[in-house]
Motif scaffolding. Structure first.
Motif, PDB file in Angstrom:
ATOM      1  N   ASN A 284       0.865  -1.182   0.000  1.00 32.58           N
ATOM      2  CA  ASN A 284       0.000   0.000   0.000  1.00 32.58           C
ATOM      3  C   ASN A 284       0.904   1.236   0.000  1.00 32.58           C
ATOM      4  O   ASN A 284       1.731   1.409   0.899  1.00 32.58           O
ATOM      5  CB  ASN A 284      -0.918   0.002   1.227  1.00 32.58           C
ATOM      6  CG  ASN A 284      -1.873   1.180   1.257  1.00 32.58           C
ATOM      7  OD1 ASN A 284      -1.461   2.341   1.246  1.00 32.58           O
ATOM      8  ND2 ASN A 284      -3.170   0.902   1.325  1.00 32.58           N
ATOM      9  N   TYR A 285       0.762   2.082  -1.005  1.00 34.41           N
ATOM     10  CA  TYR A 285       1.640   3.244  -1.191  1.00 34.41           C
ATOM     11  C   TYR A 285       1.717   4.107   0.062  1.00 34.41           C
ATOM     12  O   TYR A 285       2.809   4.511   0.485  1.00 34.41           O
ATOM     13  CB  TYR A 285       1.139   4.064  -2.374  1.00 34.41           C
ATOM     14  CG  TYR A 285       1.832   5.390  -2.579  1.00 34.41           C
ATOM     15  CD1 TYR A 285       3.124   5.447  -3.080  1.00 34.41           C
ATOM     16  CD2 TYR A 285       1.184   6.584  -2.283  1.00 34.41           C
ATOM     17  CE1 TYR A 285       3.761   6.665  -3.271  1.00 34.41           C
ATOM     18  CE2 TYR A 285       1.811   7.809  -2.476  1.00 34.41           C
ATOM     19  CZ  TYR A 285       3.102   7.847  -2.975  1.00 34.41           C
ATOM     20  OH  TYR A 285       3.723   9.048  -3.167  1.00 34.41           O
ATOM     21  N   GLN A 303      -3.685  11.208   0.587  1.00 35.85           N
ATOM     22  CA  GLN A 303      -4.290  10.066   1.271  1.00 35.85           C
ATOM     23  C   GLN A 303      -5.682  10.446   1.760  1.00 35.85           C
ATOM     24  O   GLN A 303      -5.944  10.581   2.958  1.00 35.85           O
ATOM     25  CB  GLN A 303      -3.408   9.604   2.433  1.00 35.85           C
ATOM     26  CG  GLN A 303      -3.866   8.287   3.052  1.00 35.85           C
ATOM     27  CD  GLN A 303      -2.914   7.802   4.139  1.00 35.85           C
ATOM     28  OE1 GLN A 303      -1.925   8.460   4.442  1.00 35.85           O
ATOM     29  NE2 GLN A 303      -3.220   6.659   4.731  1.00 35.85           N
ATOM     30  N   THR A 304      -6.575  10.574   0.814  1.00 32.72           N
ATOM     31  CA  THR A 304      -7.963  10.915   1.119  1.00 32.72           C
ATOM     32  C   THR A 304      -8.883   9.867   0.509  1.00 32.72           C
ATOM     33  O   THR A 304      -8.506   9.183  -0.450  1.00 32.72           O
ATOM     34  CB  THR A 304      -8.301  12.310   0.548  1.00 32.72           C
ATOM     35  OG1 THR A 304      -9.620  12.681   0.953  1.00 32.72           O
ATOM     36  CG2 THR A 304      -8.194  12.341  -0.963  1.00 32.72           C
ATOM     37  N   LYS A 309     -16.904   3.708   0.156  1.00 34.15           N
ATOM     38  CA  LYS A 309     -16.435   2.651   1.044  1.00 34.15           C
ATOM     39  C   LYS A 309     -15.228   3.075   1.873  1.00 34.15           C
ATOM     40  O   LYS A 309     -14.708   2.282   2.667  1.00 34.15           O
ATOM     41  CB  LYS A 309     -16.088   1.410   0.222  1.00 34.15           C
ATOM     42  CG  LYS A 309     -17.290   0.805  -0.495  1.00 34.15           C
ATOM     43  CD  LYS A 309     -16.892  -0.450  -1.260  1.00 34.15           C
ATOM     44  CE  LYS A 309     -18.100  -1.052  -1.976  1.00 34.15           C
ATOM     45  NZ  LYS A 309     -17.729  -2.266  -2.753  1.00 34.15           N
ATOM     46  N   GLY A 310     -14.758   4.288   1.676  1.00 36.88           N
ATOM     47  CA  GLY A 310     -13.644   4.797   2.459  1.00 36.88           C
ATOM     48  C   GLY A 310     -12.274   4.392   1.960  1.00 36.88           C
ATOM     49  O   GLY A 310     -11.284   4.491   2.688  1.00 36.88           O
ATOM     50  N   ASN A 311     -12.187   3.934   0.713  1.00 37.33           N
ATOM     51  CA  ASN A 311     -10.904   3.524   0.144  1.00 37.33           C
ATOM     52  C   ASN A 311     -10.071   4.732  -0.277  1.00 37.33           C
ATOM     53  O   ASN A 311     -10.590   5.749  -0.725  1.00 37.33           O
ATOM     54  CB  ASN A 311     -11.125   2.636  -1.081  1.00 37.33           C
ATOM     55  CG  ASN A 311     -11.684   1.285  -0.711  1.00 37.33           C
ATOM     56  OD1 ASN A 311     -11.201   0.633   0.204  1.00 37.33           O
ATOM     57  ND2 ASN A 311     -12.715   0.847  -1.433  1.00 37.33           N
ATOM     58  N   THR A 312      -8.745   4.586  -0.144  1.00 37.87           N
ATOM     59  CA  THR A 312      -7.807   5.548  -0.708  1.00 37.87           C
ATOM     60  C   THR A 312      -7.213   4.950  -1.986  1.00 37.87           C
ATOM     61  O   THR A 312      -7.491   3.794  -2.332  1.00 37.87           O
ATOM     62  CB  THR A 312      -6.671   5.876   0.275  1.00 37.87           C
ATOM     63  OG1 THR A 312      -5.826   4.715   0.416  1.00 37.87           O
ATOM     64  CG2 THR A 312      -7.231   6.266   1.639  1.00 37.87           C
ATOM     65  N   GLU A 450     -15.780  10.434  -5.065  1.00 41.24           N
ATOM     66  CA  GLU A 450     -16.247  10.610  -6.446  1.00 41.24           C
ATOM     67  C   GLU A 450     -17.712  11.044  -6.469  1.00 41.24           C
ATOM     68  O   GLU A 450     -18.576  10.361  -5.901  1.00 41.24           O
ATOM     69  CB  GLU A 450     -16.094   9.286  -7.201  1.00 41.24           C
ATOM     70  CG  GLU A 450     -16.619   9.321  -8.619  1.00 41.24           C
ATOM     71  CD  GLU A 450     -16.585   7.957  -9.277  1.00 41.24           C
ATOM     72  OE1 GLU A 450     -17.155   7.826 -10.371  1.00 41.24           O
ATOM     73  OE2 GLU A 450     -15.991   7.024  -8.690  1.00 41.24           O
ATOM     74  N   PRO A 451     -18.006  12.175  -7.094  1.00 41.40           N
ATOM     75  CA  PRO A 451     -19.412  12.606  -7.200  1.00 41.40           C
ATOM     76  C   PRO A 451     -20.190  11.651  -8.102  1.00 41.40           C
ATOM     77  O   PRO A 451     -19.755  11.327  -9.204  1.00 41.40           O
ATOM     78  CB  PRO A 451     -19.318  13.995  -7.836  1.00 41.40           C
ATOM     79  CG  PRO A 451     -17.884  14.417  -7.692  1.00 41.40           C
ATOM     80  CD  PRO A 451     -17.093  13.160  -7.702  1.00 41.40           C
ATOM     81  N   LYS A 452     -21.340  11.192  -7.618  1.00 43.55           N
ATOM     82  CA  LYS A 452     -22.171  10.268  -8.402  1.00 43.55           C
ATOM     83  C   LYS A 452     -23.622  10.657  -8.301  1.00 43.55           C
ATOM     84  O   LYS A 452     -24.102  11.058  -7.228  1.00 43.55           O
ATOM     85  CB  LYS A 452     -21.997   8.825  -7.907  1.00 43.55           C
ATOM     86  CG  LYS A 452     -20.730   8.133  -8.350  1.00 43.55           C
ATOM     87  CD  LYS A 452     -20.735   6.670  -7.951  1.00 43.55           C
ATOM     88  CE  LYS A 452     -19.528   5.937  -8.478  1.00 43.55           C
ATOM     89  NZ  LYS A 452     -19.579   4.480  -8.128  1.00 43.55           N
ATOM     90  N   GLY A 453     -24.317  10.508  -9.400  1.00 38.13           N
ATOM     91  CA  GLY A 453     -25.756  10.689  -9.388  1.00 38.13           C
ATOM     92  C   GLY A 453     -26.461   9.359  -9.120  1.00 38.13           C
ATOM     93  O   GLY A 453     -25.833   8.371  -8.722  1.00 38.13           O
TER      94      GLY A 453
END
Length: 461
Positions: A284-285, A303-304, A309-312, A450-453
């Motif tokens: 993991n980087y 690292q955001t 799901k809270g993944n980076t 990520e913005p999603k509709g």
């Protein structure tokens, strides 16, 4: 950089020797015939290259003759700074390019040259076994009179683990490249980031952590041209040598390739053919960022969280999957047996270097912060050195520093072209410099997922 008292202008150099030694024993001085010559260094290759452009009024090609079996003896000096001395360790001519008539009785052509060790590498192969640490084996191969047989200086960072290799008819320098991939540093906490390359000082089998510990060899600033009243004003020399003549930000954070090649995350599956089992190792980087040396303190990626799901960026280990076999009894490698002491050799510990090293190579070639720039040259710089850059921001500073904080600080020189123009007697350097980290930490002020509709419809047509 301390400028010698004999230097009159930035980029000045002295061509002390430039000779062509033919296969027939004839020696010709090329000093007055050379238009331009270029010395190429690359941290990802194992030999130096030299090109010389010649205006030939003596028809040397026919009279010597020049057939691709010649040697070039060369010495160039920057007064008070240093020199490139290739009079005892010469270059080999391997091709004659771009031959054309220039005028009546004259022709122009280019001699392409390479380190003599590179030609010997193409003529020989290793078919034997070696026992010892990788660093000792590298030194043995480079000094072997039946193989590379170099007299040049060799700079080596010692490695750990006693290994045994059976080399199946490989070229010497190619095998050393393999050793560089499977090495771990003795001094720098097992760091696997080894590089094998040649620069103007000699051969280098160095770990990146060690290169980062060296002091920087040049300080450069992107600024306006110096205003000089009259000629040869030495008060401006230091500023001229520091000035970046032009630069291009050639690569920044290719997220697509960084993900695909495993820079940000990967899985290594190590299959043990002796015990018939396997182990899984995740890279993991962000979690592994500080395992080994960095040129600066903070990751070049933020690292955001990027999804609900809270993944980076470092949490997708299946982006790159690597399968590596081993034969290990739990302590030692079982491929090689010693009749006196049994199994005593270490396996290659792929779990400690494979993912980390591939991430680093991608970072330096594709995924890091990279700048290509042109500066006045001097005979001291080499690939593997560090330089310090200061580049002003472009556009508004919004009340902050007028210096671009991402492109400020120390960089590693990975590619370098020393260009010598005989007509102007001026030496310039075109270099590619890279950093694998930045000096500041990102300040997150809001969510960045990520913005999603809403989900779209599935329409069967």
């Amino acid at each position: 950089m301390a400028i010698g008292t004999g230097v009159q202008y930035a980029g000045e150099y002295t061509l002390s020797e430039c000779k062509l030694l033919s296969s027939t024993g004839v020696v010709a001085r090329l000093d007055a015939l050379v238009i331009e010559f270029n010395l190429f260094e690359n941290m990802f290759t194992n030999s130096l290259m030299l090109s010389i452009v010649i205006v030939d009024k003596e028809n040397l090609i026919m009279n010597m003759p020049i057939i691709g079996q010649e040697f070039i003896s060369l010495k160039i000096t920057t007064k008070g700074v240093g020199s490139f001395d290739f009079t005892k360790n010469v270059f080999s001519v391997h091709t004659i390019n771009a031959r054309q008539d220039a005028s009546a009785g004259a022709q122009i052509y280019e001699l392409n040259c390479i380190s003599t060790e590179a030609l010997r590498n193409n003529r020989t192969r290793i078919s034997k076994s070696y026992t010892g640490t990788n660093s000792d084996i590298v030194n043995t191969i480079l000094r072997d009179t039946n193989l590379v047989n170099t007299n040049k200086d060799i700079f080596i960072d010692e490695t750990t683990r006693n290994k045994k290799y059976v080399v199946p008819n490989l070229r010497p320098l190619n095998f050393i490249k393999t050793l560089s991939r499977e090495s771990s540093s003795k001094k720098y906490g097992g760091s696997p980031n080894y590089f094998f390359f040649e620069n103007n000082r000699g051969f280098n089998f160095r770990v990146l952590d060690s290169l980062y510990k060296e002091p920087f060899q040049g300080e450069f600033v992107a600024s306006e041209a110096m205003k000089i009243d009259g000629e040869n004003k030495r008060g401006n020399l230091d500023k001229d040598y520091r000035r970046i003549l032009n630069f291009t930000i050639s690569n920044t954070n290719d997220t697509l390739m960084s993900s695909r090649r495993g820079m940000l995350s990967s899985n290594t599956i190590k299959y043990n053919i002796f015990n018939k089992n396997y182990t899984k190792h995740t890279f993991n980087y962000f979690e592994n960022f500080k395992d080994y040396g960095r040129i600066d303190k903070n990751p070049i990626y933020n690292q955001t969280t990027i999804d609900e799901k809270g993944n980076t960026l470092g949490d997708f280990s299946n982006a790159k999957i690597q399968l590596h076999p081993t034969s290990n009894d739990g302590t030692n490698e079982t491929l090689h047996y010693d009749t006196d002491s049994g199994y005593v050799f270490s396996d290659n510990n792929a779990e400690n270097w494979l993912s980390t090293r591939r991430s680093k190579m991608t970072e330096l070639m594709l995924g890091g912060v990279s700048i290509q720039m042109k500066v006045y040259g001097y005979c001291k710089m080499a690939v593997g050195d560090k330089v310090h850059l200061t580049i002003p921001i472009t556009g508004k500073d919004h009340g902050r520093s007028k210096i671009d904080t991402i492109y400020e600080g120390e960089f590693l020189v990975t590619h370098l072209r020393h260009s010598f123009n005989q007509e102007e007697r001026k030496h310039t350097m075109l270099m590619n410099v890279v950093k694998d980290s930045i000096p500041f930490e990102f300040q997150n002020v809001a969510k960045s997922t990520e913005p999603k509709g809403s989900k779209g419809q599935t329409i069967i047509v």
